[in-house]
Design an enzyme around this catalytic site. Sequence first.
Site: not given
Ligand SMILES: [Mn+2]
Length: 217
Positions: A23, A25, A52, A78-79, A186
């Site tokens: 991820d 981010h 993500d 999910n983001h 995640h």
């Molecule tokens: Mn996630």
Amino acid sequence: MLMNETVVKYEANSKGRDFVVGDLHGHYDLLQQALDKVGFDIHADRLFSVGDLIDRGPESLKCLTLVQESWFYAVRGNHEVMLEDALFNNENPQLWLKNGGDWILNEDRQEVEELARKVLPRMPYAIEVMTPHAQVGIVHAEPPQDWALLHRDSKLDISPLLWARQRIASKDRSLIKNIDRVYVGHTPIESPRTLGNVRYIDTGAFNSTILTMERFA
Ligand SMILES: [Mn+2]
């Protein structure tokens, strides 16, 4: 509005190496460092992402643009789904803002929407990659017990692919059927680990600045 296929399949890379990254981010800088470290060749190598790309870190927009690169392939996290719901479905915008989506307040919303319209259709829920030795799967959070369900079952609940933490929470070592290995992100963990044939690689770049990128084994 932006629905596309559940799984996208890629043939083996005959030109170069294949890597998978956890991820992001928003940590574009960490990705650049990781790519430099392995001498990543954008004309031959491929990088697969567990999703993500955005939220929490400093450069969400820049990370989202990666999806337009010919060497970069990401599943939807999910983001990205929270962004999609907030921007296009006016669904739960507060949920996204509270979970790191507030970077949009400092960006040109139209520019973000335009980019999202281009990249979201290129982010399936699952990716399948052939390597010389194996068939590798990628989803953001948790695969179904039988990988073939992603192909067969149009009524499959996709929410666990994006949100679930059941397998890692219960240290489930059972094998996912009909795939050799699955990479997921995640759930932040201290170092990458494998349970059964599932490899967990989210080492929490959003708070520890440790980004995991590895070659497909
Ligand atoms: Mn996630």
